[in-house]
Design a protein around this motif. Structure first.
Motif, mmCIF file in Angstrom:
data_model
loop_
_atom_site.group_PDB
_atom_site.id
_atom_site.type_symbol
_atom_site.label_atom_id
_atom_site.label_comp_id
_atom_site.label_asym_id
_atom_site.label_seq_id
_atom_site.Cartn_x
_atom_site.Cartn_y
_atom_site.Cartn_z
ATOM 1 N N PRO A 104 0.825 -1.210 0.000
ATOM 2 C CA PRO A 104 0.000 0.000 0.000
ATOM 3 C C PRO A 104 0.864 1.267 0.000
ATOM 4 N N LYS A 105 0.465 2.240 -0.794
ATOM 5 C CA LYS A 105 1.104 3.558 -0.899
ATOM 6 C C LYS A 105 2.545 3.515 -1.425
ATOM 7 N N GLU A 106 2.992 2.408 -1.944
ATOM 8 C CA GLU A 106 4.355 2.330 -2.503
ATOM 9 C C GLU A 106 4.327 2.881 -3.926
ATOM 10 N N ASP A 107 5.441 3.483 -4.357
ATOM 11 C CA ASP A 107 5.492 4.097 -5.690
ATOM 12 C C ASP A 107 6.491 3.327 -6.572
ATOM 13 N N PRO A 108 6.008 2.435 -7.444
ATOM 14 C CA PRO A 108 6.922 1.622 -8.269
ATOM 15 C C PRO A 108 7.734 2.451 -9.266
ATOM 16 N N SER A 109 7.325 3.701 -9.505
ATOM 17 C CA SER A 109 8.091 4.501 -10.476
ATOM 18 C C SER A 109 9.275 5.207 -9.802
ATOM 19 N N SER A 110 9.379 5.126 -8.501
ATOM 20 C CA SER A 110 10.474 5.797 -7.804
ATOM 21 C C SER A 110 11.700 4.877 -7.731
ATOM 22 N N CYS A 111 12.795 5.324 -8.360
ATOM 23 C CA CYS A 111 14.022 4.496 -8.349
ATOM 24 C C CYS A 111 14.553 4.357 -6.923
ATOM 25 N N GLU A 112 14.398 5.433 -6.151
ATOM 26 C CA GLU A 112 14.884 5.378 -4.776
ATOM 27 C C GLU A 112 14.164 4.283 -3.984
ATOM 28 N N ARG A 113 12.849 4.211 -4.178
ATOM 29 C CA ARG A 113 12.084 3.175 -3.477
ATOM 30 C C ARG A 113 12.417 1.782 -4.033
ATOM 31 N N ARG A 114 12.710 1.747 -5.324
ATOM 32 C CA ARG A 114 13.092 0.453 -5.919
ATOM 33 C C ARG A 114 14.373 -0.066 -5.280
ATOM 34 N N VAL A 115 15.315 0.858 -5.047
ATOM 35 C CA VAL A 115 16.571 0.436 -4.400
ATOM 36 C C VAL A 115 16.251 -0.222 -3.057
ATOM 37 N N HIS A 116 15.319 0.395 -2.325
ATOM 38 C CA HIS A 116 14.922 -0.167 -1.025
ATOM 39 C C HIS A 116 14.439 -1.609 -1.184
ATOM 40 N N TRP A 117 13.598 -1.860 -2.180
ATOM 41 C CA TRP A 117 13.032 -3.205 -2.341
ATOM 42 C C TRP A 117 14.045 -4.193 -2.920
ATOM 43 N N VAL A 118 14.935 -3.673 -3.759
ATOM 44 C CA VAL A 118 15.998 -4.554 -4.279
ATOM 45 C C VAL A 118 16.856 -5.054 -3.119
ATOM 46 N N ARG A 119 17.183 -4.142 -2.200
ATOM 47 C CA ARG A 119 17.970 -4.548 -1.017
ATOM 48 C C ARG A 119 17.223 -5.607 -0.211
ATOM 49 N N ARG A 120 15.904 -5.434 -0.097
ATOM 50 C CA ARG A 120 15.116 -6.423 0.647
ATOM 51 C C ARG A 120 15.180 -7.795 -0.036
ATOM 52 N N ILE A 121 15.029 -7.784 -1.359
ATOM 53 C CA ILE A 121 15.072 -9.066 -2.097
ATOM 54 C C ILE A 121 16.432 -9.731 -1.881
ATOM 55 N N GLU A 122 17.482 -8.913 -1.958
ATOM 56 C CA GLU A 122 18.833 -9.468 -1.756
ATOM 57 C C GLU A 122 18.975 -10.058 -0.345
ATOM 58 N N GLN A 123 18.405 -9.349 0.621
ATOM 59 C CA GLN A 123 18.488 -9.859 2.010
ATOM 60 C C GLN A 123 17.721 -11.177 2.154
ATOM 61 N N TRP A 124 16.562 -11.269 1.503
ATOM 62 C CA TRP A 124 15.777 -12.511 1.602
ATOM 63 C C TRP A 124 16.556 -13.683 1.000
ATOM 64 N N ILE A 125 17.165 -13.425 -0.161
ATOM 65 C CA ILE A 125 17.931 -14.501 -0.821
ATOM 66 C C ILE A 125 19.142 -14.886 0.037
ATOM 67 N N SER A 126 19.800 -13.854 0.559
ATOM 68 C CA SER A 126 20.980 -14.095 1.378
ATOM 69 C C SER A 126 20.619 -14.926 2.619
ATOM 70 N N LYS A 127 19.494 -14.577 3.248
ATOM 71 C CA LYS A 127 19.036 -15.304 4.439
ATOM 72 C C LYS A 127 18.686 -16.753 4.079
ATOM 73 N N ALA A 128 18.039 -16.934 2.926
ATOM 74 C CA ALA A 128 17.659 -18.294 2.510
ATOM 75 C C ALA A 128 18.910 -19.139 2.241
ATOM 76 N N ILE A 129 19.966 -18.515 1.697
ATOM 77 C CA ILE A 129 21.224 -19.257 1.475
ATOM 78 C C ILE A 129 21.807 -19.673 2.829
ATOM 79 N N GLU A 130 21.810 -18.735 3.782
ATOM 80 C CA GLU A 130 22.316 -19.057 5.131
ATOM 81 C C GLU A 130 21.535 -20.230 5.714
ATOM 82 N N ASP A 131 20.203 -20.169 5.602
ATOM 83 C CA ASP A 131 19.362 -21.228 6.157
ATOM 84 C C ASP A 131 19.664 -22.569 5.487
#
Ligand SMILES: [Zn+2]
Length: 465
Positions: free
Chosen positions: A430-457
């Motif tokens: 909700p209220k997220e702006d997919p056209s904002s590159c700055e916000r995209r960076v935030h979500w890209v970091r999250r995706i990377e963290q999820w993958i990184s955590k899954a590798i650790e697990d």
């Protein structure tokens, strides 16, 4: 020779002081910092070598002037090796377990240990100011360790199965860009297998055949420059192909993104001949990036993984696919470098055979990927760490099958999601702006963290590194 003796004492003292100042950083390291077992092996090597070097130098005395003339260069050689080691110690200390992409590295190590003969591989990491992974010359450390062993009695042997890998300091907490670590591992493994000797021999034969009279009339120095250039290019291609066979398409995607190679695409997403122009140029130190991508695409096309490339639907995967259509002739400039490119093209089958031999008998990981990529991506779509995914749904007759995807699957499915689904993910928030590159960076970091955590697990629940 009292004056000469005084001079020798001075020089030896200065060298001992230098070695002590280099090694003391390993001994007096921050007790709060934690390191991997591989890094500890590296520090132990430095400490032991310092001890043996200082012992040897403390008794270093030429018996007469002739002996002095013969042996003075030893001091210079020992200092040169220690100067070289100096470059790696602080950057390795900087890469403690809180400052390095450890889960990605551990995942890549686990995958590499699946290859025949590489079960004992270990990697110590250092942080480098170089902006990319693929220009860090790691094998030089092993060469210098051998050099000093020939000079200092009882010098410790640097473990041949311990690779020293540089990671750009800025990438210490990212995931996908660190797929390029696989290229550096390629250098280490090539070095272990004495690859360069064979590639240089092949380069020599190819240059002789292609140059004819020009080769016959050239002197040894000139020939050596040609061989080093073509052999060096072939080694770079070997390392790229190693990366692709080790990690699948995500290696090529990281490579393309790191060098911004999509800049040759026009507004319709097609490779533009005009834009490609300068980008096809080879340099003495490395082949054209687009040529390298073309080689990566060729080896992927011959593998099961090509299906993943053609179905990904990103401009990055499109560039990889289209690179196959570039005519090899565009890489051959009308100068001597162009002639050497011809010689390289002639030995590419041998480069592919060399990398194929490393993977002979190894699982390419496609089976697991084809079963788990879709569930991994759907977990990511809901912001769930894909550590344990349902591989087979529960039915009346059987329980659901839950598995822990391997780093290979996680890196590839994760990278495909990163390339194509960031907008989709953001639209569910909700209220997220997919056209904002700055916000995209935030979500890209999250995706990377999820993958990184899954590798650790995955590593905690079954693998080890
Ligand atoms: Zn390289």
């Amino acid at each position: 020779m009292p004056e000469a003796q005084e001079g020798v004492l001075h020089d030896v003292t200065a060298l001992i002081a230098f070695i002590n100042s280099v090694s003391v950083t390993c001994v007096n390291r921050d007790p709060a910092a934690a390191y991997t077992a591989a890094a500890d092996r590296f520090f132990l090597f430095i400490s032991e070598l310092a001890d043996k070097s200082v012992r040897y130098l403390s008794s270093w005395r030429p018996i007469d002037n002739a002996d002095f003339e013969d042996r003075r260069s030893e001091l210079q050689s020992i200092r040169a090796v220690w100067r070289h080691f100096h470059n790696f110690i602080k950057p390795t200390l900087d890469a403690d377990t809180l400052h390095g992409p450890y889960s990605v590295l551990a995942g890549i190590i686990q995958r590499t240990r699946e290859l025949p003969g590489l079960e004992g591989l270990d990697v110590a990491m250092f942080l480098t100011p170089e902006p990319n992974h693929i220009q860090v010359y790691v094998t030089s450390f092993h060469e210098n360790a051998l050099k000093i062993r020939a000079l200092v009695p009882n010098a410790p042997l640097f473990p041949t199965n311990l690779a020293l890998i540089g990671v750009p300091y800025s990438q210490d907490s990212t995931t996908f860009p660190n797929c390029l670590i696989a290229h550096e591992l390629g250098h280490h493994i090539g070095n272990q297998k004495d690859l360069r000797t064979r590639l240089d021999e092949a380069a020599n034969a190819s240059i002789r055949a292609y140059f004819g009279a020009k080769y016959a009339n050239a002197d040894a120095v000139q020939r050596s420059v040609w061989i080093k250039t073509v052999g060096g290019w072939a080694e770079e291609i070997f390392c790229d192909l190693f990366g692709v066979l080790l990690l699948g398409p995500c290696f090529a995607y990281s490579y393309i993104e790191h060098f911004d190679l999509c800049s040759v695409l026009d507004s319709s997403g097609t490779i533009s001949g005009d834009r490609l122009g300068e980008a096809t140029r080879f340099y003495v130190g490395h082949p054209s990036h687009h040529f390298r991508v073309q080689q990566q695409a060729q080896i992927l096309r011959a593998s099961n993984w090509w299906e993943a490339v053609t179905s990904t639907g990103s401009h990055v995967s499109d560039l990889l696919r289209q690179s196959l259509e570039i005519d090899l002739a565009v890489y051959v400039s009308k100068d001597e470098l162009g002639d050497l490119v011809h010689a390289l093209i002639d030995i590419l089958p041998q480069v592919r055979a060399e990398v194929g031999a490393v993977f002979n008998g190894a699982d390419d990981g496609w089976n697991e990927y084809s079963q788990l990529a879709t569930p991994v991506k759907s977990y990511l779509k809901y912001g769930v760490v894909p550590s344990s995914v349902v591989s087979v749904e529960r039915t009346e007759n059987q329980d659901a099958l839950v598995v822990h995807p391997s780093p290979l699957v996680l890196l590839n499915a994760g990278m495909e999601f990163y390339l194509t689904e960031v907008g989709t993910l953001m639209r569910t928030v909700p209220k997220e702006d997919p056209s904002s590159c700055e916000r995209r960076v935030h979500w890209v970091r999250r995706i990377e963290q999820w993958i990184s955590k899954a590798i650790e697990d995955h590593l905690l629940m079954g693998g080890s590194a």
